[in-house]
Design a protein around this motif. Structure first.
Motif, PDB file in Angstrom:
ATOM      1  N   CYS A  36      33.914 -24.893-103.920  1.00  0.00           N
ATOM      2  CA  CYS A  36      35.165 -24.698-103.196  1.00  0.00           C
ATOM      3  C   CYS A  36      36.038 -23.730-103.974  1.00  0.00           C
ATOM      4  O   CYS A  36      35.785 -23.449-105.155  1.00  0.00           O
ATOM      5  CB  CYS A  36      35.880 -26.024-102.944  1.00  0.00           C
ATOM      6  N   PHE A  37      37.057 -23.244-103.299  1.00  0.00           N
ATOM      7  CA  PHE A  37      37.895 -22.180-103.846  1.00  0.00           C
ATOM      8  C   PHE A  37      39.353 -22.614-103.805  1.00  0.00           C
ATOM      9  O   PHE A  37      39.845 -23.052-102.759  1.00  0.00           O
ATOM     10  CB  PHE A  37      37.688 -20.898-103.042  1.00  0.00           C
ATOM     11  N   ARG A  38      40.027 -22.497-104.935  1.00  0.00           N
ATOM     12  CA  ARG A  38      41.402 -22.956-105.059  1.00  0.00           C
ATOM     13  C   ARG A  38      42.356 -21.772-105.095  1.00  0.00           C
ATOM     14  O   ARG A  38      42.116 -20.780-105.787  1.00  0.00           O
ATOM     15  CB  ARG A  38      41.568 -23.802-106.323  1.00  0.00           C
ATOM     16  N   THR A  39      43.462 -21.909-104.350  1.00  0.00           N
ATOM     17  CA  THR A  39      44.513 -20.905-104.393  1.00  0.00           C
ATOM     18  C   THR A  39      45.711 -21.475-105.145  1.00  0.00           C
ATOM     19  O   THR A  39      45.788 -22.674-105.402  1.00  0.00           O
ATOM     20  CB  THR A  39      44.932 -20.498-102.967  1.00  0.00           C
ATOM     21  N   ASN A  40      46.664 -20.613-105.477  1.00  0.00           N
ATOM     22  CA  ASN A  40      47.789 -21.050-106.296  1.00  0.00           C
ATOM     23  C   ASN A  40      49.101 -21.006-105.518  1.00  0.00           C
ATOM     24  O   ASN A  40      49.125 -20.835-104.312  1.00  0.00           O
ATOM     25  CB  ASN A  40      47.887 -20.189-107.565  1.00  0.00           C
ATOM     26  N   ALA A  41      50.193 -21.191-106.231  1.00  0.00           N
ATOM     27  CA  ALA A  41      51.567 -21.097-105.714  1.00  0.00           C
ATOM     28  C   ALA A  41      51.948 -22.329-104.890  1.00  0.00           C
ATOM     29  O   ALA A  41      51.224 -23.319-104.875  1.00  0.00           O
ATOM     30  CB  ALA A  41      51.776 -19.812-104.931  1.00  0.00           C
ATOM     31  N   THR A  42      53.074 -22.259-104.189  1.00  0.00           N
ATOM     32  CA  THR A  42      53.606 -23.452-103.517  1.00  0.00           C
ATOM     33  C   THR A  42      52.741 -23.898-102.346  1.00  0.00           C
ATOM     34  O   THR A  42      52.827 -25.046-101.918  1.00  0.00           O
ATOM     35  CB  THR A  42      55.033 -23.178-103.005  1.00  0.00           C
ATOM     36  N   SER A  43      51.926 -23.000-101.808  1.00  0.00           N
ATOM     37  CA  SER A  43      51.049 -23.356-100.696  1.00  0.00           C
ATOM     38  C   SER A  43      49.598 -23.490-101.152  1.00  0.00           C
ATOM     39  O   SER A  43      48.670 -23.271-100.372  1.00  0.00           O
ATOM     40  CB  SER A  43      51.146 -22.298 -99.590  1.00  0.00           C
ATOM     41  N   PHE A  47      39.555 -24.500-100.350  1.00  0.00           N
ATOM     42  CA  PHE A  47      38.821 -23.968 -99.217  1.00  0.00           C
ATOM     43  C   PHE A  47      37.328 -23.952 -99.533  1.00  0.00           C
ATOM     44  O   PHE A  47      36.928 -23.845-100.697  1.00  0.00           O
ATOM     45  CB  PHE A  47      39.301 -22.556 -98.889  1.00  0.00           C
ATOM     46  N   THR A  48      36.514 -24.025 -98.484  1.00  0.00           N
ATOM     47  CA  THR A  48      35.071 -24.118 -98.690  1.00  0.00           C
ATOM     48  C   THR A  48      34.355 -22.778 -98.613  1.00  0.00           C
ATOM     49  O   THR A  48      33.166 -22.697 -98.916  1.00  0.00           O
ATOM     50  CB  THR A  48      34.439 -25.063 -97.645  1.00  0.00           C
ATOM     51  N   ASN A  49      35.058 -21.719 -98.207  1.00  0.00           N
ATOM     52  CA  ASN A  49      34.426 -20.409 -98.042  1.00  0.00           C
ATOM     53  C   ASN A  49      35.284 -19.306 -98.636  1.00  0.00           C
ATOM     54  O   ASN A  49      36.512 -19.424 -98.713  1.00  0.00           O
ATOM     55  CB  ASN A  49      34.212 -20.107 -96.550  1.00  0.00           C
ATOM     56  N   HIS A  50      34.605 -18.217 -99.003  1.00  0.00           N
ATOM     57  CA  HIS A  50      35.305 -17.066 -99.585  1.00  0.00           C
ATOM     58  C   HIS A  50      34.621 -15.784 -99.137  1.00  0.00           C
ATOM     59  O   HIS A  50      33.392 -15.712 -99.075  1.00  0.00           O
ATOM     60  CB  HIS A  50      35.280 -17.148-101.111  1.00  0.00           C
ATOM     61  N   VAL A 340      31.866 -27.550-108.011  1.00  0.00           N
ATOM     62  CA  VAL A 340      32.250 -26.392-108.820  1.00  0.00           C
ATOM     63  C   VAL A 340      33.485 -25.766-108.188  1.00  0.00           C
ATOM     64  O   VAL A 340      33.410 -25.194-107.099  1.00  0.00           O
ATOM     65  CB  VAL A 340      31.118 -25.360-108.909  1.00  0.00           C
ATOM     66  N   VAL A 341      34.612 -25.918-108.856  1.00  0.00           N
ATOM     67  CA  VAL A 341      35.888 -25.423-108.339  1.00  0.00           C
ATOM     68  C   VAL A 341      36.155 -24.039-108.920  1.00  0.00           C
ATOM     69  O   VAL A 341      36.175 -23.868-110.143  1.00  0.00           O
ATOM     70  CB  VAL A 341      37.048 -26.377-108.692  1.00  0.00           C
ATOM     71  N   CYS A 342      36.351 -23.065-108.046  1.00  0.00           N
ATOM     72  CA  CYS A 342      36.628 -21.697-108.469  1.00  0.00           C
ATOM     73  C   CYS A 342      38.008 -21.276-107.985  1.00  0.00           C
ATOM     74  O   CYS A 342      38.482 -21.734-106.946  1.00  0.00           O
ATOM     75  CB  CYS A 342      35.581 -20.744-107.919  1.00  0.00           C
ATOM     76  N   ALA A 343      38.626 -20.408-108.745  1.00  0.00           N
ATOM     77  CA  ALA A 343      39.961 -19.901-108.397  1.00  0.00           C
ATOM     78  C   ALA A 343      39.848 -18.473-107.903  1.00  0.00           C
ATOM     79  O   ALA A 343      39.013 -17.695-108.389  1.00  0.00           O
ATOM     80  CB  ALA A 343      40.876 -19.965-109.601  1.00  0.00           C
ATOM     81  N   ILE A 344      40.687 -18.111-106.939  1.00  0.00           N
ATOM     82  CA  ILE A 344      40.758 -16.709-106.543  1.00  0.00           C
ATOM     83  C   ILE A 344      42.071 -16.079-107.004  1.00  0.00           C
ATOM     84  O   ILE A 344      42.311 -14.900-106.737  1.00  0.00           O
ATOM     85  CB  ILE A 344      40.577 -16.536-105.024  1.00  0.00           C
ATOM     86  N   ASP A 345      42.907 -16.858-107.699  1.00  0.00           N
ATOM     87  CA  ASP A 345      44.151 -16.334-108.274  1.00  0.00           C
ATOM     88  C   ASP A 345      44.171 -16.508-109.789  1.00  0.00           C
ATOM     89  O   ASP A 345      44.387 -15.553-110.533  1.00  0.00           O
ATOM     90  CB  ASP A 345      45.362 -17.049-107.663  1.00  0.00           C
ATOM     91  N   THR A 351      39.071  -8.272-109.373  1.00  0.00           N
ATOM     92  CA  THR A 351      39.506  -8.560-108.010  1.00  0.00           C
ATOM     93  C   THR A 351      38.320  -8.893-107.123  1.00  0.00           C
ATOM     94  O   THR A 351      37.316  -8.192-107.118  1.00  0.00           O
ATOM     95  CB  THR A 351      40.246  -7.349-107.431  1.00  0.00           C
ATOM     96  N   GLY A 352      38.448  -9.998-106.387  1.00  0.00           N
ATOM     97  CA  GLY A 352      37.403 -10.409-105.470  1.00  0.00           C
ATOM     98  C   GLY A 352      36.334 -11.281-106.081  1.00  0.00           C
ATOM     99  O   GLY A 352      35.439 -11.748-105.379  1.00  0.00           O
ATOM    100  N   THR A 353      36.417 -11.512-107.389  1.00  0.00           N
ATOM    101  CA  THR A 353      35.435 -12.332-108.084  1.00  0.00           C
ATOM    102  C   THR A 353      36.060 -13.659-108.479  1.00  0.00           C
ATOM    103  O   THR A 353      36.887 -13.714-109.382  1.00  0.00           O
ATOM    104  CB  THR A 353      34.917 -11.625-109.357  1.00  0.00           C
ATOM    105  N   PRO A 354      35.700 -14.760-107.811  1.00  0.00           N
ATOM    106  CA  PRO A 354      36.283 -16.063-108.153  1.00  0.00           C
ATOM    107  C   PRO A 354      35.939 -16.454-109.587  1.00  0.00           C
ATOM    108  O   PRO A 354      34.876 -16.109-110.108  1.00  0.00           O
ATOM    109  CB  PRO A 354      35.626 -17.025-107.148  1.00  0.00           C
TER     110      PRO A 354
END
Length: 392
Positions: A36-43, A47-50, A340-345, A351-354
């Motif tokens: 899965c993919f984790r985003t940052n900030a207040t929101s 997510f399961t796809n990237h 496996v938790v990956c970040a995109i931020d 850029t573009g590599t979790p």
């Protein structure tokens, strides 16, 4: 066992460790391993796809920009501007539109026929003095005496159900156009259309961007709480490259520019699966304004990145009425369970590599993480166990 024999046994292990560490330092793409993919900030969300669409260095990009087409019918029926847009690497993910607004002009205040044309979607070679990119994707609109030629691409996938979308883009050209980047779910009843919009009007001040959970009008009445008209952080000009981000989440839609929050709307948040649309258009109406004859405007995009969940069928019959170095889609779909938790931020250097944040799959970390490297170095447990306990 002698020191020499110990070193002989350790050499391949140390070489493997050095190899893994060098790959991690270069931040080799690890998205395929992500659950899965984790985003940052207040929101922030999971997510399961990237997906990452990269148009920065497309070797096959033509050397010349397509000439404008001065006839409305020919504009609509134009061929793709290069083989790039007929290759399955493009067509499996995007459709280039050629519809016009002739059947809806009487329902709004458009003053001129607008015609979407494949001739207005093209790869352009950069003349900027920047070595990080040599090409980008361009969507063009221009005014002819009898019509406005426009550009739109729609995602083939129409079951995005909550998404964090980023667009590294700029807008240039004459007043009278709107650049849009948004989620979209069509409905024959305009009061029931669902969108989460980023819109840049070329008639507006060059630091102003409109953010909306559509519809902004219901039964002809403005929905003030559906829209925020915001200035870019530090009054940054939209003719410069900026990262525009929209986070469509269950309870609110939040927008960012270059990582800075600029809007948050919890009113009429889209609730059903949708597609992703990008367009550059004008129709002479009150929203876009009237572009002067023979003028042009452009939406240019270096890359797009999506982290998202899905629901329902991949495609539908809905219609909107109004990829690596080759620009090909890079799709990252993790396995179930979010192991496996990956970040995109966070911790992302490329850029573009979790970047891997956590791993619960039974693969053990080497035990250190280089500052700012953006990814963990992982050594299989069997290798660590064998090296440490089995042979020494």
């Amino acid at each position: 066992m002698t020191a020499a024999s110990i070193m002989a046994l350790l050499s391949p292990i140390l070489a493997a460790i050095l190899l893994f560490s060098s790959l991690a330092f270069a931040q080799k793409d690890n998205g395929d391993a992500c659950s899965c993919f984790r985003t940052n900030a207040t929101s922030a969300g999971y997510f399961t796809n990237h997906r990452f669409f990269d148009y920065r260095n497309v070797a096959s990009a033509p050397t010349a920009v397509p000439s404008v087409i001065t006839n409305a019918t020919n504009s609509s029926s134009a061929f793709a501007t290069s083989n790039f847009f007929v290759n399955t690497d493009w067509t499996k993910d995007w459709t280039t539109q050629n519809w016009n607004n002739s059947d809806s002009m009487s329902q709004g205040d458009a003053t001129i026929l607008m015609v979407n044309s494949p001739n207005n979607v093209y790869l352009e070679r950069s003349t900027d003095n920047n070595p990080t990119y040599s090409t980008y994707l361009t969507l063009r609109t221009y005014r002819q005496p009898g019509f406005q030629s426009a550009a739109q691409i729609d995602s083939v996938q129409q079951n995005f159900h909550y998404v964090s979308a980023r667009f590294f883009a700029r807008v240039t050209g004459s007043p009278g156009a709107c650049a849009g980047m948004f989620t979209y779910l069509a409905n024959n009843d305009g009061n029931k259309v669902q969108e989460a919009d980023i819109e840049i009007l070329t008639k507006d001040p060059r630091n102003s961007v409109q953010y909306t959970n559509q519809p902004s009008l219901k039964n002809g009445n403005a929905q003030a709480q559906a829209t925020v008209n915001s200035s870019n952080p530090f009054d940054r000009d939209w003719t410069l490259w900026n990262v525009y981000r929209v986070d469509w989440m269950p309870k609110s839609t939040t927008w960012y520019v270059n990582g800075q929050k600029v809007a948050d709307i919890s009113y009429q948040v889209p609730k059903d699966p949708a597609s992703i649309l990008v367009n550059m258009w004008g129709d002479g109406g009150s929203w876009t304004g009237n572009m002067s004859t023979f003028d042009q405007a452009y939406l240019q995009i270096q890359w797009m990145e999506l982290a998202y969940n899905t629901s329902g069928p991949y495609t539908t019959n809905a219609k909107r009425d109004e990829h690596g170095s080759s620009g090909i889609l890079e799709k990252r779909k993790g396995t179930p369970g979010c192991q496996v938790v990956c970040a995109i931020d966070e911790k992302v250097n490329v850029t573009g590599t979790p970047a891997v944040l956590y791993n619960n799959t039974g693969i053990a970390p080497l035990g250190w993480k280089g500052e700012g490297m953006g990814s963990m170095v992982w050594i299989p447990l069997v290798l660590v166990g064998g090296a440490v306990f089995g042979y020494l």
